[in-house]
Design an enzyme around this catalytic site. Structure first.
Site, PDB file in Angstrom:
ATOM      1  N   ASP A 141      -5.011  -8.948   5.224  1.00  0.00           N
ATOM      2  CA  ASP A 141      -3.918  -9.747   5.781  1.00  0.00           C
ATOM      3  C   ASP A 141      -3.900  -9.738   7.303  1.00  0.00           C
ATOM      4  OD1 ASP A 141      -2.834 -10.714   3.475  1.00  0.00           O
ATOM      5  OD2 ASP A 141      -1.621  -8.935   3.119  1.00  0.00           O
TER       6      ASP A 141
ATOM      7  N   HIS B 299      -3.992   0.433   2.814  1.00  0.00           N
ATOM      8  CA  HIS B 299      -4.218  -0.157   1.489  1.00  0.00           C
ATOM      9  C   HIS B 299      -4.190   0.945   0.457  1.00  0.00           C
ATOM     10  CE1 HIS B 299      -5.940  -2.611  -1.698  1.00  0.00           C
ATOM     11  NE2 HIS B 299      -5.574  -3.637  -0.962  1.00  0.00           N
TER      12      HIS B 299
HETATM   13  N1  CMC Z   1       1.408   1.691   9.070  1.00  0.00           N
HETATM   14  C1  CMC Z   1       1.659   2.983   9.381  1.00  0.00           C
HETATM   15  N2  CMC Z   1       1.516   3.998   8.496  1.00  0.00           N
HETATM   16  C2  CMC Z   1       1.109   3.686   7.277  1.00  0.00           C
HETATM   17  C3  CMC Z   1       0.818   2.375   6.888  1.00  0.00           C
HETATM   18  C4  CMC Z   1       0.977   1.347   7.848  1.00  0.00           C
HETATM   19  N3  CMC Z   1       0.740   0.053   7.548  1.00  0.00           N
HETATM   20  N4  CMC Z   1       0.435   2.351   5.590  1.00  0.00           N
HETATM   21  C5  CMC Z   1       0.484   3.637   5.179  1.00  0.00           C
HETATM   22  N5  CMC Z   1       0.884   4.442   6.187  1.00  0.00           N
HETATM   23  C6  CMC Z   1       1.052   5.895   6.146  1.00  0.00           C
HETATM   24  C7  CMC Z   1       2.311   6.272   5.411  1.00  0.00           C
HETATM   25  O1  CMC Z   1       3.422   6.322   6.267  1.00  0.00           O
HETATM   26  C8  CMC Z   1       1.922   7.615   4.830  1.00  0.00           C
HETATM   27  O2  CMC Z   1       1.994   8.557   5.882  1.00  0.00           O
HETATM   28  P1  CMC Z   1       2.473  10.072   5.582  1.00  0.00           P
HETATM   29  O3  CMC Z   1       1.483  10.612   4.584  1.00  0.00           O
HETATM   30  O4  CMC Z   1       2.429  10.729   6.919  1.00  0.00           O
HETATM   31  O5  CMC Z   1       3.863   9.947   5.004  1.00  0.00           O
HETATM   32  C9  CMC Z   1       0.446   7.442   4.489  1.00  0.00           C
HETATM   33  O6  CMC Z   1      -0.039   6.408   5.360  1.00  0.00           O
HETATM   34  C10 CMC Z   1       0.198   7.035   3.039  1.00  0.00           C
HETATM   35  O7  CMC Z   1       1.018   5.899   2.745  1.00  0.00           O
HETATM   36  P2  CMC Z   1       1.439   5.475   1.265  1.00  0.00           P
HETATM   37  O8  CMC Z   1       2.719   4.715   1.320  1.00  0.00           O
HETATM   38  O9  CMC Z   1       1.374   6.637   0.341  1.00  0.00           O
HETATM   39  O10 CMC Z   1       0.293   4.504   0.857  1.00  0.00           O
HETATM   40  P3  CMC Z   1       0.347   3.493  -0.351  1.00  0.00           P
HETATM   41  O11 CMC Z   1      -0.990   3.516  -0.971  1.00  0.00           O
HETATM   42  O12 CMC Z   1       1.506   3.716  -1.252  1.00  0.00           O
HETATM   43  O13 CMC Z   1       0.630   2.120   0.400  1.00  0.00           O
HETATM   44  C11 CMC Z   1       0.462  -0.015   1.313  1.00  0.00           C
HETATM   45  C12 CMC Z   1      -0.252   1.088   0.538  1.00  0.00           C
HETATM   46  C13 CMC Z   1      -0.425  -1.265   1.375  1.00  0.00           C
HETATM   47  C14 CMC Z   1       1.753  -0.390   0.578  1.00  0.00           C
HETATM   48  C15 CMC Z   1       0.797   0.511   2.733  1.00  0.00           C
HETATM   49  O14 CMC Z   1      -0.391   0.849   3.414  1.00  0.00           O
HETATM   50  C16 CMC Z   1       1.610  -0.476   3.566  1.00  0.00           C
HETATM   51  O15 CMC Z   1       2.841  -0.503   3.438  1.00  0.00           O
HETATM   52  N6  CMC Z   1       0.914  -1.325   4.403  1.00  0.00           N
HETATM   53  C17 CMC Z   1       1.613  -2.344   5.139  1.00  0.00           C
HETATM   54  C18 CMC Z   1       1.779  -3.582   4.254  1.00  0.00           C
HETATM   55  C19 CMC Z   1       0.499  -4.350   4.066  1.00  0.00           C
HETATM   56  O16 CMC Z   1      -0.218  -4.592   5.022  1.00  0.00           O
HETATM   57  N7  CMC Z   1       0.245  -4.774   2.815  1.00  0.00           N
HETATM   58  C20 CMC Z   1      -0.903  -5.594   2.472  1.00  0.00           C
HETATM   59  C21 CMC Z   1      -1.898  -4.879   1.614  1.00  0.00           C
HETATM   60  S1  CMC Z   1      -3.475  -5.766   1.545  1.00  0.00           S
HETATM   61  C22 CMC Z   1      -3.127  -7.245   0.730  1.00  0.00           C
HETATM   62  C23 CMC Z   1      -2.875  -7.033  -0.702  1.00  0.00           C
HETATM   63  O17 CMC Z   1      -3.840  -6.769  -1.446  1.00  0.00           O
HETATM   64  O18 CMC Z   1      -1.711  -7.153  -1.120  1.00  0.00           O
END
Ligand code: CMC
Length: 383
Positions: A320, A266
């Site tokens: 989710d 998240h």
């Molecule tokens: N699985 C594996 N690795 C992950 C995941 C995941 N679901 N989410 C983040 N990471 C890793 C990412 O690869 C990165 O690793 P590194 O630093 O080694 O490159 C690190 O964690 C930071 O990720 P980020 O993309 O900078 O994080 P963000 O804050 O931009 O992304 C997010 C947040 C929700 C988009 C992301 O965690 C994600 O894609 N999750 C899966 C989709 C999901 O479940 N979304 C629902 C969110 S909750 C409901 C809502 O409020 O919408």
């Protein structure tokens, strides 16, 4: 400081370090894993409140008295019915349309049947918010019945929002336990700070466009798999995995490919998502009651592997993850999961839009131009 002397804005990719609005509705402490609606812990609301009471809380910034709750609930129920033109519109929709496309189109079309659609002022917007919230369940259920070739089921004003939705969807009254399961999910999804869809809605209303346009914008934004679409992706993943013994190789292979595991991580929470805490226990109960324990056990195993492999990065299950198991257990089709999120979040979107209009300033950030300068214009014949 005058605007003329304000420092040039700095680039903040994804706006993660930008505060772009003030709100009195929900408070999030992502480091500690806290979510409060108007100061009340989400766990207390999920355990004790109802969706209707939670909406009153968000919109009025206080809990209702018994009489206020009664009249608010009656006001919502009085708006359950769809205008006849909306039913005709649903009948014209392709049966294989993605439900979120249908929902976005239908919520937008509600404006065509509301004489107050462009009316300004907080009272008119509050009435529109009630209509949109009350009618969205009938839009989702109506589209689902249309695509399955089944007749529409008229809403039942004696039922709560959650129970009435399930009644219109299935043509049978849900058990109290199943209705309560949906009610809990609706409470947990009702508001969540300046998430992407809420921000999108606030941007739209900040142009002094209307509430229907703002909510339509928000639904389009929610649809993406990085936001509300993740719950559907979780279920797809659980189906792909298929059995408990296949969880470990599946997750390890995806992590090795640097794929994201849906339902984890998240932008704000770097501790356990407080919406998932109660849902995890709750989902187990619902899964056990409905014969879906195998699905729940797979989810638990995924969580264990993720804790071992990536928890050091602050990646935990989000709302989710366990809502997918819950929706499946209560018989909601996979491709309606994101619509469930929207059905609830209309409460948050509408509340935020009304907040935005109180002391509104157009939301208009800057872009850093990274292209060339001083280029000649070349006639098309010479390019
Ligand atoms: N699985 C594996 N690795 C992950 C995941 C995941 N679901 N989410 C983040 N990471 C890793 C990412 O690869 C990165 O690793 P590194 O630093 O080694 O490159 C690190 O964690 C930071 O990720 P980020 O993309 O900078 O994080 P963000 O804050 O931009 O992304 C997010 C947040 C929700 C988009 C992301 O965690 C994600 O894609 N999750 C899966 C989709 C999901 O479940 N979304 C629902 C969110 S909750 C409901 C809502 O409020 O919408």
């Amino acid at each position: 400081m005058s605007l003329a002397t304000a420092p040039a804005p700095s680039f903040d990719k994804g706006l993660a370090n930008t505060v772009a609005a003030e709100t009195q509705m929900s408070f999030i402490d992502g480091g500690k894993g806290v979510l409060e609606y108007v100061g009340i812990d989400i766990d207390a609301l999920a355990r004790n409140s109802t969706f209707e009471e939670t909406v009153f809380l968000l919109w009025n910034r206080r809990l209702p008295t018994a009489q206020e709750l009664k009249s608010f609930t009656e006001g919502l129920r009085a708006e359950y019915d769809l205008p006849a033109g909306m039913l005709e519109l649903i009948r014209t929709m392709p049966r294989d349309a993605t439900p979120m496309h249908a929902l976005r189109t239908l919520v937008s079309a509600l404006a065509l049947h509301d004489s107050e659609a462009d009316a300004e002022g907080e009272d008119a917007n509050a009435r529109k918010a009630i209509r949109m919230l009350a009618r969205t369940p009938a839009l989702i259920a109506g589209f689902d019945r249309h695509r399955k070739g089944k007749p529409f089921v008229a809403p039942d004003r004696t039922l709560s929002m959650a129970a009435n939705f399930l009644w219109m969807l299935n043509g049978a009254k849900p058990t109290d336990a199943v209705a309560r399961a949906l009610d809990v999910c609706l409470i947990l999804h009702a508001d969540h700070g300046l998430n992407a869809s809420t921000f999108a809605g606030r941007v739209t209303i900040s142009t002094l466009s209307d509430l229907y346009s703002a909510i339509t914008t928000a639904i389009g934004t929610l649809k993406g798999p990085l936001h509300g679409g993740a719950n559907e992706e979780v279920m797809i993943m659980l189906r792909e995995i298929g059995s408990l013994d296949r969880v470990e190789p599946y997750i390890m292979e995806r992590l090795a490919r640097k794929d994201r595991i849906m339902g984890f991580g998240h932008r704000v929470y770097k501790a356990y998502d407080p919406r998932a805490t109660y849902l995890k226990t709750f989902a187990r109960q619902v899964a056990a009651d409905t014969g879906n324990l195998a699905l729940y056990e797979m989810s638990r195993r995924i969580e264990e592997i993720m804790a071992r492999e990536v928890a050091a990065k602050g990646i935990y299950p989000n709302v989710d993850f366990y809502s997918a198991t819950t929706y499946h257990s209560i018989g909601i089709d996979l491709d309606l999961f994101t619509c469930m999120f929207a059905m609830s979040r209309i409460a948050g979107w509408a509340g935020h839009c009304i907040e935005q209009l109180d002391g509104n300033r157009l939301i208009r950030p800057a872009a850093a131009y990274v292209g060339p300068h001083g280029q000649p214009w070349v006639p098309v014949s010479d390019r």
